[in-house]
Enzyme design. Structure first.
Site, PDB file in Angstrom:
ATOM      1  CE  LYS A  46      -4.078  -2.000   0.106  1.00  0.00           C
ATOM      2  NZ  LYS A  46      -5.093  -1.830  -0.940  1.00  0.00           N
ATOM      3  CG  ASP A  47       4.770   1.668   1.726  1.00  0.00           C
ATOM      4  OD1 ASP A  47       3.849   1.777   2.549  1.00  0.00           O
ATOM      5  OD2 ASP A  47       5.921   1.314   2.036  1.00  0.00           O
TER       6      ASP A  47
END
Length: 306
Positions: A46-47
């Protein structure tokens, strides 16, 4: 490598290859490849999304220096957004159902964000409703809403899909991945399908998710599973869904740690369990690629290795 900003560390994560000698269920000439997304700086896939949501919001004029970012999340998207928001000194508020791991919530707070908890019984839908309620009360606030924002699948179409193709080529037999918001699965699937129309697209969910027609109920595997069909899946022709029990998902999470030194979360264990089921029904010599979305250290309070 020398970098001047943490966002320069996002992406280009390594791929682990598993063969018959690692797991006897894998046919002798077949391989399972796992993209190790826990090597991203915030510890998860999700970065990529957090960075893209903030950059796109600024580019479109939705976000300025005084904007408050509000997002419902199971935790990892919150970490990704909080990392990206630090670069611009933006205030962030994340709405999280209280069942999700305390470690993820602690990491979000460590990055300077505020957390609002909602009742687990209301699920992620309850967190979405609460986030919308908070947004109405704060002027100059922005709700990216990963569950319906087209930046979500586009992020993975632009980054993760090309990386997988560059590393493994077009002769991938099946792409197997967990489904939560559906953005990762959708974006990567569309990219790989454009390169190889014959590739099988295989979704993974825990018991308690509804993709295979089951009833929605609680489950211990975090990060995947849906209470409603993600809109990103509407244009994707999925060949098969595997529904993985908590017991099996956690079993393979522990096997990956104990025997291979791979410290990942339970959604990775579930994805690997599904990849094993998938490769057993394919011709010998097949290549299955899956994704390990995050690291296991953010679930220690849930005793995932016990």
């Amino acid at each position: 490598m020398i970098v001047s900003s943490v966002d320069q560390l996002i992406g280009q994560t390594p791929v682990m290859a598993f063969n018959h000698h690692h797991f006897k269920r894998i046919p002798r000439d077949s391989l399972i490849y796992a993209k190790l997304e826990y090597f991203n700086p915030g510890g998860s896939i999700k970065d990529r999304l957090g960075h893209k949501l903030i950059e796109e919001g600024i580019k479109q004029g939705i976000i300025n220096q005084a904007t408050t970012i509000i997002e419902p999340t199971a935790g990892n998207t919150g970490i990704g957004i909080a990392l990206a928001a630090q670069k611009y000194k933006l205030k962030t508020i994340f709405v999280i159902p209280d069942k999700f791991s305390i470690e993820k919530q602690q990491l979000i707070k460590a990055l300077g964000a505020e957390i609002v908890q909602t009742d687990t019984r209301l699920g992620i839908s309850g967190a979405i409703n609460k986030a919308k309620e908070i947004q109405k009360k704060i002027k100059n606030s922005y709700l990216p809403l990963q569950f319906s924002n087209q930046t979500n699948p586009k992020t993975y179409y632009d980054t993760l899909g090309p990386e997988i193709y560059q590393e493994l080529g077009e002769d991938i037999t099946s792409f197997v991945a967990g489904i939560g918001s559906g953005g990762t699965f959708s974006g990567v699937s569309i990219y790989l399908k454009e390169k190889n129309p014959a590739i099988r697209l295989v979704g993974v969910e825990p018991e308690g998710s509804i993709l295979n027609g089951g009833k929605s109920h609680s489950h211990a595997i975090e990060g995947i599973g849906v209470e409603f069909i993600p809109p990103f899946l509407e244009t994707i022709s999925v060949n098969k869904f595997y529904t993985i029990s908590d017991e099996i998902g956690f079993y393979y999470t522990r096997e990956l740690a104990k025997k291979h030194g791979i410290l990942v979360g339970s959604s990775s264990g579930a994805a690997f369990a599904a990849a094993l089921e998938e490769i057993e029904i394919l011709p010998n010599g097949s290549k299955v690629v899956t994704i390990f979305p995050d690291s296991g250290d953010r679930y220690l309070s849930n005793k995932i290795y016990s």
